[in-house]
Each structure stands twice: as structure tokens, then as C-alpha cells.
Design an enzyme around this catalytic site. Structure first.
Site, PDB file in Angstrom:
ATOM      1  N   LEU A  12     -18.629  -8.366  -0.403  1.00 24.69           N
ATOM      2  CA  LEU A  12     -18.360  -8.172   1.015  1.00 24.69           C
ATOM      3  C   LEU A  12     -19.121  -6.973   1.562  1.00 24.69           C
ATOM      4  O   LEU A  12     -19.363  -6.007   0.855  1.00 24.69           O
ATOM      5  CB  LEU A  12     -16.856  -7.957   1.248  1.00 24.69           C
ATOM      6  CG  LEU A  12     -15.904  -8.957   0.600  1.00 24.69           C
ATOM      7  CD1 LEU A  12     -14.463  -8.555   0.890  1.00 24.69           C
ATOM      8  CD2 LEU A  12     -16.177 -10.365   1.103  1.00 24.69           C
ATOM      9  N   LYS A  64     -21.362   3.783  -6.747  1.00 27.29           N
ATOM     10  CA  LYS A  64     -20.471   3.811  -7.914  1.00 27.29           C
ATOM     11  C   LYS A  64     -20.755   2.663  -8.877  1.00 27.29           C
ATOM     12  O   LYS A  64     -20.673   2.834 -10.100  1.00 27.29           O
ATOM     13  CB  LYS A  64     -19.000   3.792  -7.482  1.00 27.29           C
ATOM     14  CG  LYS A  64     -18.451   2.485  -6.954  1.00 27.29           C
ATOM     15  CD  LYS A  64     -17.009   2.621  -6.495  1.00 27.29           C
ATOM     16  CE  LYS A  64     -16.409   1.308  -6.044  1.00 27.29           C
ATOM     17  NZ  LYS A  64     -16.105   0.398  -7.144  1.00 27.29           N
ATOM     18  N   ASP A  65     -21.129   1.496  -8.347  1.00 28.30           N
ATOM     19  CA  ASP A  65     -21.398   0.358  -9.228  1.00 28.30           C
ATOM     20  C   ASP A  65     -22.684   0.573 -10.018  1.00 28.30           C
ATOM     21  O   ASP A  65     -22.769   0.212 -11.195  1.00 28.30           O
ATOM     22  CB  ASP A  65     -21.489  -0.933  -8.410  1.00 28.30           C
ATOM     23  CG  ASP A  65     -20.138  -1.365  -7.855  1.00 28.30           C
ATOM     24  OD1 ASP A  65     -19.161  -0.610  -8.036  1.00 28.30           O
ATOM     25  OD2 ASP A  65     -20.045  -2.440  -7.236  1.00 28.30           O
ATOM     26  N   TYR A 111     -33.150  -7.111   3.988  1.00 30.40           N
ATOM     27  CA  TYR A 111     -32.676  -5.953   3.208  1.00 30.40           C
ATOM     28  C   TYR A 111     -33.836  -5.031   2.853  1.00 30.40           C
ATOM     29  O   TYR A 111     -33.998  -4.621   1.701  1.00 30.40           O
ATOM     30  CB  TYR A 111     -31.953  -6.441   1.944  1.00 30.40           C
ATOM     31  CG  TYR A 111     -30.756  -5.578   1.581  1.00 30.40           C
ATOM     32  CD1 TYR A 111     -29.638  -5.532   2.410  1.00 30.40           C
ATOM     33  CD2 TYR A 111     -30.737  -4.827   0.421  1.00 30.40           C
ATOM     34  CE1 TYR A 111     -28.549  -4.739   2.102  1.00 30.40           C
ATOM     35  CE2 TYR A 111     -29.637  -4.035   0.095  1.00 30.40           C
ATOM     36  CZ  TYR A 111     -28.554  -3.991   0.944  1.00 30.40           C
ATOM     37  OH  TYR A 111     -27.472  -3.208   0.628  1.00 30.40           O
ATOM     38  N   ASN A 136     -24.850  -5.572  -7.362  1.00 24.59           N
ATOM     39  CA  ASN A 136     -24.919  -4.367  -6.540  1.00 24.59           C
ATOM     40  C   ASN A 136     -26.033  -3.422  -6.992  1.00 24.59           C
ATOM     41  O   ASN A 136     -26.642  -2.732  -6.170  1.00 24.59           O
ATOM     42  CB  ASN A 136     -23.571  -3.654  -6.530  1.00 24.59           C
ATOM     43  CG  ASN A 136     -22.642  -4.232  -5.476  1.00 24.59           C
ATOM     44  OD1 ASN A 136     -23.058  -5.023  -4.637  1.00 24.59           O
ATOM     45  ND2 ASN A 136     -21.381  -3.857  -5.515  1.00 24.59           N
ATOM     46  N   LYS A 169     -20.962  -8.882 -10.907  1.00 25.27           N
ATOM     47  CA  LYS A 169     -20.666  -7.952  -9.811  1.00 25.27           C
ATOM     48  C   LYS A 169     -21.525  -6.688  -9.893  1.00 25.27           C
ATOM     49  O   LYS A 169     -22.159  -6.280  -8.916  1.00 25.27           O
ATOM     50  CB  LYS A 169     -19.178  -7.581  -9.845  1.00 25.27           C
ATOM     51  CG  LYS A 169     -18.758  -6.417  -8.970  1.00 25.27           C
ATOM     52  CD  LYS A 169     -18.922  -6.733  -7.495  1.00 25.27           C
ATOM     53  CE  LYS A 169     -18.409  -5.572  -6.648  1.00 25.27           C
ATOM     54  NZ  LYS A 169     -18.578  -5.829  -5.211  1.00 25.27           N
ATOM     55  N   TYR A 224     -19.323   2.553  -0.248  1.00 30.40           N
ATOM     56  CA  TYR A 224     -18.337   2.567  -1.320  1.00 30.40           C
ATOM     57  C   TYR A 224     -18.835   1.902  -2.595  1.00 30.40           C
ATOM     58  O   TYR A 224     -18.518   2.336  -3.694  1.00 30.40           O
ATOM     59  CB  TYR A 224     -17.057   1.881  -0.837  1.00 30.40           C
ATOM     60  CG  TYR A 224     -15.945   1.903  -1.862  1.00 30.40           C
ATOM     61  CD1 TYR A 224     -15.490   3.108  -2.384  1.00 30.40           C
ATOM     62  CD2 TYR A 224     -15.381   0.723  -2.320  1.00 30.40           C
ATOM     63  CE1 TYR A 224     -14.486   3.136  -3.338  1.00 30.40           C
ATOM     64  CE2 TYR A 224     -14.369   0.752  -3.266  1.00 30.40           C
ATOM     65  CZ  TYR A 224     -13.926   1.948  -3.781  1.00 30.40           C
ATOM     66  OH  TYR A 224     -12.941   1.964  -4.716  1.00 30.40           O
ATOM     67  N   CYS A 225     -19.663   0.850  -2.482  1.00 30.11           N
ATOM     68  CA  CYS A 225     -19.967   0.026  -3.661  1.00 30.11           C
ATOM     69  C   CYS A 225     -21.243   0.413  -4.402  1.00 30.11           C
ATOM     70  O   CYS A 225     -21.210   0.619  -5.617  1.00 30.11           O
ATOM     71  CB  CYS A 225     -20.042  -1.445  -3.258  1.00 30.11           C
ATOM     72  SG  CYS A 225     -18.445  -2.143  -2.774  1.00 30.11           S
ATOM     73  N   LYS A 268     -23.564   2.797   7.698  1.00 24.03           N
ATOM     74  CA  LYS A 268     -24.393   1.832   8.416  1.00 24.03           C
ATOM     75  C   LYS A 268     -23.753   1.523   9.754  1.00 24.03           C
ATOM     76  O   LYS A 268     -22.576   1.830   9.984  1.00 24.03           O
ATOM     77  CB  LYS A 268     -24.544   0.536   7.615  1.00 24.03           C
ATOM     78  CG  LYS A 268     -23.227  -0.192   7.349  1.00 24.03           C
ATOM     79  CD  LYS A 268     -23.453  -1.463   6.564  1.00 24.03           C
ATOM     80  CE  LYS A 268     -22.148  -2.210   6.344  1.00 24.03           C
ATOM     81  NZ  LYS A 268     -22.333  -3.465   5.622  1.00 24.03           N
ATOM     82  N   ASN A 325     -34.943  -2.385   5.256  1.00 21.88           N
ATOM     83  CA  ASN A 325     -35.005  -1.336   6.268  1.00 21.88           C
ATOM     84  C   ASN A 325     -34.790   0.036   5.623  1.00 21.88           C
ATOM     85  O   ASN A 325     -33.733   0.290   5.058  1.00 21.88           O
ATOM     86  CB  ASN A 325     -33.930  -1.594   7.334  1.00 21.88           C
ATOM     87  CG  ASN A 325     -34.123  -0.759   8.571  1.00 21.88           C
ATOM     88  OD1 ASN A 325     -35.080  -0.007   8.675  1.00 21.88           O
ATOM     89  ND2 ASN A 325     -33.206  -0.875   9.521  1.00 21.88           N
ATOM     90  N   THR A 378     -13.398  -3.641  -8.423  1.00 26.26           N
ATOM     91  CA  THR A 378     -14.542  -3.610  -9.332  1.00 26.26           C
ATOM     92  C   THR A 378     -14.178  -2.789 -10.563  1.00 26.26           C
ATOM     93  O   THR A 378     -13.679  -1.672 -10.451  1.00 26.26           O
ATOM     94  CB  THR A 378     -15.767  -3.005  -8.633  1.00 26.26           C
ATOM     95  OG1 THR A 378     -15.994  -3.725  -7.414  1.00 26.26           O
ATOM     96  CG2 THR A 378     -16.993  -3.112  -9.507  1.00 26.26           C
ATOM     97  N   ASP A 393       0.844  -1.184   0.000  1.00 23.87           N
ATOM     98  CA  ASP A 393       0.000   0.000   0.000  1.00 23.87           C
ATOM     99  C   ASP A 393       0.885   1.241   0.000  1.00 23.87           C
ATOM    100  O   ASP A 393       2.055   1.184   0.386  1.00 23.87           O
ATOM    101  CB  ASP A 393      -0.924   0.012   1.216  1.00 23.87           C
ATOM    102  CG  ASP A 393      -2.153   0.887   1.000  1.00 23.87           C
ATOM    103  OD1 ASP A 393      -3.215   0.335   0.632  1.00 23.87           O
ATOM    104  OD2 ASP A 393      -2.052   2.109   1.189  1.00 23.87           O
ATOM    105  N   GLU A 401     -15.702  -9.592  -5.553  1.00 23.83           N
ATOM    106  CA  GLU A 401     -15.942  -9.771  -4.122  1.00 23.83           C
ATOM    107  C   GLU A 401     -17.361  -9.312  -3.813  1.00 23.83           C
ATOM    108  O   GLU A 401     -17.910  -8.440  -4.485  1.00 23.83           O
ATOM    109  CB  GLU A 401     -14.907  -8.980  -3.300  1.00 23.83           C
ATOM    110  CG  GLU A 401     -14.726  -7.516  -3.679  1.00 23.83           C
ATOM    111  CD  GLU A 401     -15.789  -6.602  -3.091  1.00 23.83           C
ATOM    112  OE1 GLU A 401     -16.465  -7.033  -2.131  1.00 23.83           O
ATOM    113  OE2 GLU A 401     -15.960  -5.484  -3.599  1.00 23.83           O
ATOM    114  N   GLU A 448     -19.017  -3.937   4.461  1.00 21.56           N
ATOM    115  CA  GLU A 448     -18.088  -3.227   5.338  1.00 21.56           C
ATOM    116  C   GLU A 448     -18.398  -3.581   6.788  1.00 21.56           C
ATOM    117  O   GLU A 448     -19.551  -3.592   7.202  1.00 21.56           O
ATOM    118  CB  GLU A 448     -18.202  -1.722   5.125  1.00 21.56           C
ATOM    119  CG  GLU A 448     -17.606  -1.262   3.813  1.00 21.56           C
ATOM    120  CD  GLU A 448     -17.533   0.253   3.719  1.00 21.56           C
ATOM    121  OE1 GLU A 448     -17.487   0.907   4.771  1.00 21.56           O
ATOM    122  OE2 GLU A 448     -17.534   0.763   2.590  1.00 21.56           O
TER     123      GLU A 448
END
Length: 469
Positions: free
Chosen positions: A220, A334-335, A320, A279, A275, A330-331, A395, A322, A195, A107, A218, A222
Site C-alpha cells: 500500500l 526499515k524494510d 517511479y 520494497n 514483501k 514508513y516502509c 510525499k 522522480n 511486516t 488500538d 500488504e 500512504e
């Protein structure tokens, strides 16, 4: 008689399922993943012997036939793996694979590198923190590109933010790593986890024909990144046919998973599309229940009752669902934006594009409702009202507020000349003391309800229907 048989059948499941699960050494979470139903739904079935769908008949059968996976014990390290990018994706994979392999993280941020080398997680994720601190892992971190030279497998997990100007992901960081690997270690398997746009992997393969490049998306969350690698919903490998190294990488993921999970193979373009469409679907679900909530809020209806009534339909499901201030993180933003841009030139492709509009409209609607709520509670003039935002994170369980819907609502309130204060330890301009924050706030808004706010809930605005207490 037939009705009586099915009532007795489901009663038998409700009575015996818990005992069977315990005898198999499964937690409720593990059992719900094994039978592929949401945890809340599984608990309901186990506790009451739910009869709302015959599709649950095979749950008892699946758990009964479950055999605990025997973990292969490794005396030697298998592969040298280098991972580019210490984020949720990169680090969760690093921790996962360093149980049986030698992993080096790369990194550009020295603070992240130092923390890994001190066995400290640079961000909040309970399992990652526990594994790094307490498990025997062969993992280290560096800022040097020399880590790519001797690696058998190079995983790219660098950020690919959406560029509004070009309407595409910014893939420069991914391309830089591929360029470097091509120059110093063209024998390694290159696995793209970042992605990317549909067709990107094939484009890189054409540009660097000597490299073996695959795409493995992925899935995943957060704050639960390592958990979702240990119990993956699916393992997808986007590779050309007969790619032995791709199968070896898939085997590493299968081997590390604590649930029985076989990799699904497809072309790189299909994996990239999987992917983005996954999303976008999640974003669509969030947007749908948010629009439902906007309607309910506008007509003085109880969103929780409507959603509960809908969710008993097994085709909809109790998960899913609520309401929130908008989808963020993050995902999903943008996705969804990337997928929408991919539809340019395709007729009758309005649904994905509508997600972006719906999400923006929701945040504007919420900002207006917050002001109405503040007027109603305080009876003050607009210039005298102070609105407090409790936590900007997207969240509960996350310490990331990037692309957070609460942050967008914050900016919308500022545009309306409302005085806003924030309590979030991750935010630089946060109020330092909780009591001071509470006292200075005429009303408090929070995307998700927290226990510490319960004593003040009379002045709390949230659309969270599951965490009222």
C-alpha cells in the site's frame, strides 16, 4: 509492407482504444491496472498509439475481453473480524472488509478509537475519509482486548519499527497479540499483515502449534491505502498447504477488490521475502534515479531530459523515476535495513547493503547543494541565512513525516549551524502562517513541488521534475 502494417495497427489502437475503454466502463486508471502498465504510459499509448514496443500489442485485446466483475450482494454479515492496529494498513483493511463483514478495530490510542466510532478517519486518505463518512460500513473501534474473543479472523497490523541495536524488526506488538489470541481464541485464523523478518510466521507457528497463523503482505501507498486495497496489484497468501481458512480469507480480499485479482499462494517464508524484496527493489529504483540526479546536478546537466530519454526503453519504463531528497516514509527505509541484515553471512550480497549507504549519501549531498543554492541566491553569510522547509511529509498526499528524507535533511542543516524554519501543520514547531513563512525564508526547500509555491519558485530548491508548475 510489414512496417506499414504495424504502423496502421498501432494507429488503429490509438484511435479506437479510448472508445473501447469507455464502452467497457473503465477509467484510464482502471484500464492501466487491468493491462498492467503505468498510468502515464497507458495515457501515452491511448492518446498517440505508441509504437515504442510490440509488448503493447495485446492491450486492445485485454480490454476488449474485459467483463465487468459482478459484485456479490450480501444480505448478511459474513465474518466477525478483529483488526489490531489503526494505521494505514489496519484501517484500510477494516474499511474494505466492513462492507460485507462485522469489523472491530483495536488500538491503544483513544483518539483514534473515538474518531473511528464517530465515522472520521484519523489520518489523511481521501477514499478512507469518503468511505467512513458516506458508506454503509459495519465497523467500530475499541481499546478492549475482549474484541478478540469471538472473532473468526484476527488481522494483526501493528507497527514493527526497525531496531538499529538488534538489526531486526521490533515484533513485540505482533507477538503480544498472538500470545493473547492463543489464550482466549485459539480457533480464529490469525493473519499477520505487519511486516516481519523472514521466518517469523513459521517461528510463531512452532511456538503456538494450536493457532492457524498465516502471513499476507500488504503493498500500500500512504494516502492511497484504501485505493490499493480496492485495486490490489496482487494478493499474496503465505500459508501452509491445504489451509481452508487461508483460502476463505483470500476469497474475502478477492471479493472486495474492484479489479479481477486472484490470490497467489506460497509458503509464509516466501511471502515474507516477497514483501521485503519488493520494497528493497523500490528503494533501489529511487536511489538509482537520485544518484543520476546527483551526477546531473554536479555537472550542470538536466536530469529531466536524461530520465525522459531513458524511460522510453520499455524495460526501464516511465514510472517511479522522480528524483527526491532520498527514499523515506514508513516502509522503504526499515524494510531495506531488515533485508540487508538478513544477508549477513551470505557472500556477494553487496547490492542491498549499498542502498542504505546510497540513501544516506544522497541526503548529505542534498544538504550541501541547498547551502550552495542559498549562498548563490542571497549572497549572505551563513549565519544570516534562513532556510524554510515546506512540508516534511515523505510525499504529496501524505500527512506522515516519520522517516521523511526532508526531516533528515533538516537535521543535517542544523548540524551545519544553519537557521531552519518549517511550514507543516502536522509538525509541532511549525510556523503557523504561510505568508510569514514565505517572508522569513531566504530560500525554500521542498521534496515535492506544490502549486502554492509557484509564485516564489525563484527561491525554491527541489529536485522534483514532474511538478514544476
Amino acid at each position: 509492407m510489414a512496417l506499414l502494417f504495424f504502423i496502421l495497427f498501432f494507429y488503429h489502437i490509438g484511435m479506437d482504444l479510448k472508445q473501447l475503454r469507455i464502452s467497457k466502463g473503465l477509467t484510464q486508471t482502471e484500464a492501466s491496472k487491468l493491462v498492467n502498465v503505468p498510468l502515464r504510459t497507458y495515457k501515452r499509448i491511448e492518446n498517440s498509439g505508441s509504437t515504442d514496443s510490440f509488448k503493447y500489442q495485446n492491450i486492445y485485446e485485454i480490454i476488449h475481453s474485459y467483463k465487468k466483475k459482478k459484485k456479490k450482494i450480501h444480505n448478511d454479515v459474513n465474518y466477525k473480524i478483529t483488526i489490531a492496529g489503526i494505521g494505514y494498513v489496519g484501517l484500510s483493511l477494516g474499511v474494505l472488509l466492513s462492507q460485507n463483514n462485522c469489523v472491530t478495530m483495536v488500538d491503544l490510542i483513544s483518539e483514534k478509537v473515538d474518531k473511528i466510532n464517530q465515522h472520521i478517519s484519523p489520518f489523511k486518505d481521501p477514499l478512507i475519509e469518503d468511505y467512513i463518512a458516506n458508506k454503509k460500513l459495519t465497523i467500530s473501534a475499541t481499546m478492549s482486548n475482549s474484541a478478540y474473543q469471538d472473532a473468526d479472523i484476527i488481522i494483526i497490523a501493528t507497527p514493527t519499527d526497525f531496531d538499529e541495536g538488534s538489526g531486526q524488526f521490533n515484533t513485540h506488538s505482533v507477538e503480544e497479540v498472538i500470545f493473547l489470541v492463543n489464550a482466549i481464541n485459539s480457533h480464529a485464523l490469525v493473519v499477520i499483515k505487519s511486516t516481519v523478518p523472514i521466518g517469523f510466521t513459521n517461528l510463531m507457528t512452532e511456538k503456538y502449534p494450536h493457532l492457524n497463523i498465516i502471513f499476507s503482505p500488504e503493498f500500500l501507498r500512504e494516502g492511497h491505502a484504501l485505493y490499493d486495497n480496492l485495486y490490489p496489484s496482487r494478493i499474496i497468501i503465505g500459508a501452509n498447504t491445504n489451509n481452508k481458512m487461508a483460502k476463505q480469507f483470500a476469497h474475502l480480499l478477492e471479493q472486495a477488490a474492484l479489479n479481477l485479482n486472484k490470490a497467489i499462494y506460497m509458503s509464509p517464508k516466501e511471502a515474507e521475502a516477497t514483501k521485503l524484496f519488493s520494497n528493497a527493489y523500490l528503494a533501489m529504483r529511487v536511489a538509482y534515479f537520485n544518484e543520476l540526479d546527483s551526477y546531473a546536478l554536479s555537472h550542470n546537466l538536466n536530469s529531466e531530459n536524461i530520465i525522459k530519454g531513458m524511460s522510453y526503453d520499455p524495460r526501464i519504463g516511465d514510472y517511479y523515476n522522480n528524483p527526491s531528497f532520498g527514499y523515506g516514509g514508513y516502509c522503504l527505509p526499515k524494510d531495506s535495513a531488515q533485508l540487508s541484515s538478513s544477508f549477513v553471512g551470505i557472500a556477494n550480497s553487496n547490492l542491498i547493503r549499498a542502498l542504505l549507504i546510497s540513501n544516506q549519501t544522497r541526503k548529505e549531498f542534498i544538504a550541501d547543494k541547498i547551502i550552495e543554492f542559498a549562498f548563490e541566491k542571497t549572497k549572505k553569510n551563513i549565519e544570516d541565512i534562513t532556510i524554510g522547509i515546506y512540508k516534511l511529509s515523505m510525499k504529496a498526499g501524505s500527512d506522515n513525516y516519520r522517516s521523511s528524507s526532508s526531516l533528515d535533511v533538516y537535521y543535517l542543516l542544523l548540524e551545519k549551524n544553519i537557521k531552519v524554519i518549517i511550514y507543516d501543520k502536522m509538525y509541532n514547531n511549525s510556523i503557523a502562517d504561510f505568508t510569514t513563512f514565505i517572508n522569513q525564508s531566504d530560500v525554500i526547500i521542498t521534496n515535492r513541488m506544490y502549486k502554492e509555491l509557484s509564485p516564489y519558485k525563484v527561491k525554491v530548491f527541489t529536485r522534483d521534475i514532474y511538478k514544476r508548475d
